[in-house]
Motif scaffolding. Structure first.
Motif, short mmCIF file in Angstrom:
data_model
loop_
_atom_site.label_atom_id
_atom_site.label_comp_id
_atom_site.label_asym_id
_atom_site.label_seq_id
_atom_site.Cartn_x
_atom_site.Cartn_y
_atom_site.Cartn_z
N ALA A 136 79.65 -43.14 148.14
CA ALA A 136 79.29 -42.22 147.05
C ALA A 136 80.46 -41.34 146.64
N TYR A 137 81.35 -41.04 147.56
CA TYR A 137 82.48 -40.16 147.21
C TYR A 137 83.40 -40.84 146.18
N LYS A 138 83.44 -42.18 146.18
CA LYS A 138 84.28 -42.89 145.22
C LYS A 138 83.76 -42.75 143.79
N ALA A 139 82.46 -42.46 143.66
CA ALA A 139 81.89 -42.29 142.32
C ALA A 139 82.48 -41.06 141.63
N CYS A 140 83.01 -40.12 142.41
CA CYS A 140 83.67 -38.95 141.80
C CYS A 140 84.87 -39.39 140.97
N GLU A 141 85.65 -40.33 141.50
CA GLU A 141 86.81 -40.85 140.76
C GLU A 141 86.36 -41.64 139.55
N LEU A 142 85.29 -42.42 139.69
CA LEU A 142 84.75 -43.17 138.55
C LEU A 142 84.29 -42.22 137.46
N LEU A 143 83.62 -41.13 137.84
CA LEU A 143 83.18 -40.11 136.88
C LEU A 143 84.38 -39.53 136.14
N ARG A 144 85.45 -39.24 136.87
CA ARG A 144 86.65 -38.68 136.24
C ARG A 144 87.24 -39.66 135.21
N LEU A 145 87.25 -40.94 135.54
CA LEU A 145 87.80 -41.93 134.61
C LEU A 145 86.97 -41.98 133.33
N PHE A 146 85.67 -41.89 133.45
CA PHE A 146 84.81 -41.90 132.26
C PHE A 146 85.05 -40.65 131.41
N THR A 147 85.05 -39.49 132.04
CA THR A 147 85.19 -38.25 131.27
C THR A 147 86.58 -38.13 130.64
N GLU A 148 87.62 -38.54 131.35
CA GLU A 148 88.97 -38.42 130.82
C GLU A 148 89.23 -39.41 129.68
N SER A 149 88.40 -40.45 129.60
CA SER A 149 88.54 -41.39 128.49
C SER A 149 87.68 -40.97 127.30
N GLY A 150 87.05 -39.80 127.40
CA GLY A 150 86.33 -39.25 126.26
C GLY A 150 84.84 -39.53 126.22
N HIS A 151 84.29 -40.09 127.27
CA HIS A 151 82.86 -40.40 127.30
C HIS A 151 82.07 -39.23 127.88
N GLY A 152 80.86 -39.05 127.36
CA GLY A 152 79.96 -38.08 127.94
C GLY A 152 79.19 -38.71 129.07
N VAL A 153 79.13 -38.05 130.22
CA VAL A 153 78.52 -38.65 131.41
C VAL A 153 77.41 -37.76 131.96
N ARG A 154 76.26 -38.35 132.15
CA ARG A 154 75.14 -37.67 132.83
C ARG A 154 75.00 -38.32 134.20
N VAL A 155 75.21 -37.56 135.25
CA VAL A 155 75.11 -38.08 136.61
C VAL A 155 73.67 -37.95 137.09
N VAL A 156 73.14 -39.05 137.59
CA VAL A 156 71.78 -39.05 138.15
C VAL A 156 71.86 -39.56 139.58
N PRO A 157 72.02 -38.65 140.55
CA PRO A 157 72.10 -39.07 141.95
C PRO A 157 70.71 -39.18 142.57
N THR A 158 70.59 -40.04 143.57
CA THR A 158 69.35 -40.08 144.33
C THR A 158 69.38 -38.94 145.35
N ALA A 159 68.23 -38.69 145.95
CA ALA A 159 68.17 -37.63 146.98
C ALA A 159 69.11 -37.96 148.13
N SER A 160 69.21 -39.23 148.48
CA SER A 160 70.10 -39.62 149.57
C SER A 160 71.56 -39.43 149.19
N ALA A 161 71.89 -39.68 147.92
CA ALA A 161 73.28 -39.51 147.48
C ALA A 161 73.73 -38.06 147.65
N LEU A 162 72.82 -37.12 147.46
CA LEU A 162 73.18 -35.71 147.56
C LEU A 162 73.50 -35.29 148.99
N LYS A 163 73.17 -36.14 149.95
CA LYS A 163 73.56 -35.87 151.34
C LYS A 163 75.04 -36.20 151.56
N PHE A 164 75.61 -36.99 150.67
CA PHE A 164 77.03 -37.35 150.77
C PHE A 164 77.90 -36.51 149.85
N VAL A 165 77.44 -36.29 148.62
CA VAL A 165 78.18 -35.47 147.65
C VAL A 165 77.17 -34.54 146.98
#
Length: 406
Positions: free
Chosen positions: A14-43
């Motif tokens: 799940a921590y790698k998704a932070c870098e993926l999020l950055r790539l999307f936002t820096e390329s000009g896309h709007g991103v809505r993150v929807v994590p599962t409850a389990s994902a929030l235990k990691f990030v």
């Protein structure tokens, strides 16, 4: 600006998704993150909110007056789930909607990309394989996981592809404005890069090919649902997410790998630049300068014509795409090559120093054995790849051409 939903599941990756999020936002896309409850235990939620610049939805009941379980999916132009666990694949395949992410997946009408990450045994389990097959049959794009280090000391298939590779895959889907899936169930072989023929232990004969066009072709085929075997000769580029990568060095190694892969393939796209010649003998020690300063002559022999070998063995329904990199009289040379190699299509470009090789853009002409001439003005190599596969799809199962001589 494209609206992207990034679904994040509860896996160590799940921590790698932070870098993926950055790539999307820096390329000009709007991103809505929807994590599962389990994902929030990691990030944690603050991290996703800070990186996306948007509030993070985690529960169906949050902001219930806005009906988020319907609104988020409807507004999305692309949904990427990374990492996608075995659990989310199972729930999505069976239409279970018990949290905000699964509700979003059910309401989304845009392309949905899953980037799985799990232990090898979980990925290879018949239940997971059946769930993946179900999702793909419904039009979802499930990337093949990478091979590498997993949790702890385990190594195998199931590693999350690198964020940059997932991002490039997603961009390929967006370029086609949705998963055409017209290569779903097809096996596509792509060659890329330039071969090297050794002269001695430290020198070789080679060429300037970077492999960028071949890698763009692999990404384009993956984004259209194909199973892709990418045979790369001396390429220093990030591995495309989901491709089965085979690394080779010489033309003979390229020939062996390509002939073997094409036996079970629907399409072969020969974008690599194999050396036409190789030294007749390879010196066991480094070749030294002579006393008079004149180099000793090097005898060359001709390498096999891989595309022609595939053309001779091509079965009805298979599509062969050759490339012609020429410095002059490109179209005339290419038409001769197309017939000689029994190719269905040949991609023509004029090359030279600072032209095509290593560049991010390309200017090509697509010729077809049926008389097609499609001159493409300068485009990104990814866009060129998309146009090439448009013509490939037209020719699958002998719809057009079929490799008949002109």
């Amino acid at each position: 600006m494209v609206e992207v939903v990034l679904g994040v599941c509860g896996g160590i990756a799940a921590y790698k998704a932070c870098e993926l999020l950055r790539l999307f936002t820096e390329s000009g896309h709007g991103v809505r993150v929807v994590p599962t409850a389990s994902a929030l235990k990691f990030v944690g939620e603050p991290t996703w909110a800070a990186l996306s610049g948007r509030p993070v939805g985690t529960r169906v009941w949050d902001d219930a007056h806005e009906v988020p379980h319907v609104r988020i999916g409807r507004a999305a132009e692309l949904v990427v789930v990374a990492p996608a666990t075995a659990d989310i694949l199972a729930r999505a395949a069976h239409g279970i909607a018990d949290d905000l992410l699964t509700n979003t997946l059910l309401t989304a009408t845009c392309p949905v990309v899953y980037a799985p990450a799990m232990h090898t045994e979980m990925w290879e389990n018949p239940a997971t394989r059946a769930n993946v097959a179900t999702l793909r049959s419904r039009g979802a794009l499930v990337i093949e996981p990478a091979v590498g280090r997993l949790t702890g000391k385990d190594t195998g298939k199931g590693r999350l592809p690198e964020p940059a590779a997932i991002f490039e895959y997603a961009m390929g889907v967006l370029r086609s404005r949705g998963p055409k899936n017209d290569l779903q169930g097809r096996h596509v072989v792509v060659t890329a890069g330039g071969t090297r023929e050794p002269l001695d232990p430290v020198r070789f004969l080679g060429n300037r090919s970077s492999g960028k066009q071949g890698y763009a072709l692999a990404r384009a085929a993956l984004a259209r649902g194909a199973r892709v075997t990418l045979i790369a000769a001396n390429v220093a580029l990030p591995d495309p997410a989901g491709a089965d990568l085979i690394r080779v060095g010489t033309t003979e190694e390229l020939r062996k790998a390509t002939v073997e892969a094409f036996a079970s393939a629907d399409v072969a796209v020969m974008a690599a630049a194999p050396a036409d010649f190789r030294p007749a003998t390879v010196a066991e020690q480094k070749i030294k300068k002579t006393d008079d300063g004149l180099p000793a002559p090097i005898a060359l022999v001709t390498n096999p014509d891989i595309a022609a070998e595939l053309g001779a063995a091509k079965r009805p329904g298979q599509v062969l795409v050759a490339f012609a990199a020429e410095t002059h009289d490109a179209l005339e040379h290419a038409r001769v090559k197309m017939v000689k190699k029994r190719a269905d299509l040949i991609i023509v470009n004029e090359v030279g120093v600072d032209r095509v090789f290593g560049e991010d853009r390309n200017t090509v002409t697509v010729l077809g054995v049926d008389g097609l001439t499609d001159a493409l003005d300068e485009l990104s190599k990814d866009d060129v790849a998309g146009r090439i596969f448009d013509h490939v799809v037209d020719r699958l199962d002998g719809q057009v051409g079929g490799g008949r001589p002109l």
